[in-house]
Design a protein around this motif. Structure first.
Motif, mmCIF file in Angstrom:
data_model
loop_
_atom_site.group_PDB
_atom_site.id
_atom_site.type_symbol
_atom_site.label_atom_id
_atom_site.label_comp_id
_atom_site.label_asym_id
_atom_site.label_seq_id
_atom_site.Cartn_x
_atom_site.Cartn_y
_atom_site.Cartn_z
ATOM 1 N N GLY A 1 4.091 14.758 -8.274
ATOM 2 C CA GLY A 1 5.089 15.839 -8.206
ATOM 3 C C GLY A 1 5.370 15.996 -6.328
ATOM 4 N N MET A 2 4.792 15.359 -5.668
ATOM 5 C CA MET A 2 4.691 15.479 -4.270
ATOM 6 C C MET A 2 6.004 14.973 -3.341
ATOM 7 N N VAL A 3 7.053 15.711 -3.632
ATOM 8 C CA VAL A 3 8.252 15.275 -3.391
ATOM 9 C C VAL A 3 8.341 14.921 -1.584
ATOM 10 N N GLU B 1 0.778 -1.161 0.029
ATOM 11 C CA GLU B 1 0.110 -0.074 -0.061
ATOM 12 C C GLU B 1 0.867 1.125 -0.031
ATOM 13 N N LEU B 2 1.901 1.224 0.875
ATOM 14 C CA LEU B 2 2.770 2.397 0.879
ATOM 15 C C LEU B 2 3.643 2.473 -0.360
ATOM 16 N N THR B 3 4.116 1.543 -1.022
ATOM 17 C CA THR B 3 4.490 1.764 -2.277
ATOM 18 C C THR B 3 3.679 2.180 -3.358
ATOM 19 N N GLU B 4 2.468 1.892 -3.337
ATOM 20 C CA GLU B 4 1.521 2.507 -4.372
ATOM 21 C C GLU B 4 1.341 3.984 -3.995
ATOM 22 N N LYS B 5 1.156 4.347 -2.642
ATOM 23 C CA LYS B 5 0.899 5.662 -2.236
ATOM 24 C C LYS B 5 2.083 6.460 -2.958
ATOM 25 N N ALA B 6 3.348 6.056 -2.650
ATOM 26 C CA ALA B 6 4.650 6.537 -2.967
ATOM 27 C C ALA B 6 4.654 6.989 -4.695
ATOM 28 N N ARG B 7 4.440 5.764 -5.101
ATOM 29 C CA ARG B 7 4.228 6.045 -6.672
ATOM 30 C C ARG B 7 3.419 7.069 -7.277
ATOM 31 N N LYS B 8 2.002 7.213 -6.505
ATOM 32 C CA LYS B 8 1.319 8.263 -6.713
ATOM 33 C C LYS B 8 1.757 9.597 -6.456
ATOM 34 N N ALA B 9 2.329 9.692 -5.320
ATOM 35 C CA ALA B 9 2.733 10.780 -4.722
ATOM 36 C C ALA B 9 3.989 11.545 -5.806
ATOM 37 N N GLU B 10 4.923 10.402 -6.285
ATOM 38 C CA GLU B 10 5.941 10.736 -7.088
ATOM 39 C C GLU B 10 5.469 11.446 -8.463
ATOM 40 N N GLN B 11 4.352 10.419 -9.098
ATOM 41 C CA GLN B 11 3.671 10.932 -10.337
ATOM 42 C C GLN B 11 3.171 12.406 -10.122
ATOM 43 N N GLU C 1 5.781 13.984 0.167
ATOM 44 C CA GLU C 1 4.889 12.995 0.780
ATOM 45 C C GLU C 1 5.358 11.758 0.313
ATOM 46 N N TYR C 2 6.392 11.861 -0.897
ATOM 47 C CA TYR C 2 6.838 10.542 -1.442
ATOM 48 C C TYR C 2 7.816 10.131 -0.457
ATOM 49 N N ALA C 3 8.714 10.978 0.025
ATOM 50 C CA ALA C 3 9.816 11.074 1.045
ATOM 51 C C ALA C 3 9.210 10.207 2.179
ATOM 52 N N VAL C 4 7.963 10.468 2.846
ATOM 53 C CA VAL C 4 7.596 10.014 3.759
ATOM 54 C C VAL C 4 6.970 8.756 3.689
ATOM 55 N N HIS C 5 6.197 8.474 2.522
ATOM 56 C CA HIS C 5 6.098 6.951 2.295
ATOM 57 C C HIS C 5 7.227 6.134 2.076
ATOM 58 N N GLU C 6 8.348 6.662 1.676
ATOM 59 C CA GLU C 6 9.542 5.891 1.514
ATOM 60 C C GLU C 6 10.261 5.509 2.700
ATOM 61 N N ARG C 7 10.158 6.459 3.579
ATOM 62 C CA ARG C 7 10.520 6.217 4.987
ATOM 63 C C ARG C 7 10.185 5.043 5.740
ATOM 64 N N LYS C 8 8.608 5.196 5.604
ATOM 65 C CA LYS C 8 7.627 4.348 6.326
ATOM 66 C C LYS C 8 7.703 2.761 5.453
ATOM 67 N N ILE C 9 8.275 2.777 4.178
ATOM 68 C CA ILE C 9 8.529 1.486 3.712
ATOM 69 C C ILE C 9 9.687 0.857 4.238
ATOM 70 N N ILE C 10 10.607 1.568 4.393
ATOM 71 C CA ILE C 10 12.011 1.275 5.071
ATOM 72 C C ILE C 10 11.681 0.717 6.609
ATOM 73 N N MET C 11 11.151 1.423 7.288
ATOM 74 C CA MET C 11 10.829 0.901 8.651
ATOM 75 C C MET C 11 9.932 -0.404 8.577
ATOM 76 N N ALA C 12 8.756 -0.278 7.627
ATOM 77 C CA ALA C 12 8.082 -1.769 7.703
ATOM 78 C C ALA C 12 8.913 -2.948 7.197
ATOM 79 N N LYS C 13 9.780 -2.741 6.252
ATOM 80 C CA LYS C 13 10.561 -3.669 5.845
ATOM 81 C C LYS C 13 11.497 -4.329 6.753
ATOM 82 N N SER C 14 11.913 -3.159 7.796
ATOM 83 C CA SER C 14 12.950 -3.793 8.893
ATOM 84 C C SER C 14 12.254 -4.907 9.836
ATOM 85 N N TYR C 15 10.960 -4.487 10.075
ATOM 86 C CA TYR C 15 10.299 -5.209 10.741
ATOM 87 C C TYR C 15 9.993 -6.806 10.143
#
Length: 111
Positions: free
Chosen positions: A31-33, A19-29, A35-49
């Motif tokens: 141009g919401m830099v 879900e976060l990957t999809e949100k990040a993709r949409k934010a990037e498309q 918001e994209y960065a926030v989603h990317e950080r959340k993805i990193i944290m979720a993957k860590s767990y």
């Protein structure tokens, strides 16, 4: 009230990353830099767990995902965070801070 990633099951974490990957993709498309960065950080944290912290050892050095010029030397582990410092390819410490924490999903192969 939002749940902590530590309370998620593996399957819930997988779904959250999707879900976060999809949100990040949409934010990037759009141009919401920021918001994209926030989603990317959340993805990193979720993957860590989704990873096993026991696979990372204190005193070892690992590649850093997205930073090919540096490696990361772990001084100690605390949950899904590796505490230590970045090094250049010659093994010299490159950060001013005494130590920094990286989520384990940012670490690559052991050097």
């Amino acid at each position: 009230m939002e749940r902590r990633y530590s309370d998620y099951t593996y399957e819930e974490l997988r779904q959250e990353v999707a879900e976060l990957t999809e949100k990040a993709r949409k934010a990037e498309q759009m141009g919401m830099v920021n918001e994209y960065a926030v989603h990317e950080r959340k993805i990193i944290m979720a993957k860590s767990y989704m990873m096993n912290p026991e696979e990372f050892q204190s005193g070892e050095t690992y590649e850093v995902e997205g930073d090919p010029a540096h490696t990361f030397h772990i001084q100690y582990m605390n949950g899904v965070f590796a505490w230590g410092f970045r090094q250049n390819k010659q093994g010299e410490k490159v950060t001013e801070e005494e130590e920094e924490a990286l989520p384990i999903s940012m670490l690559g192969k052991k050097v």
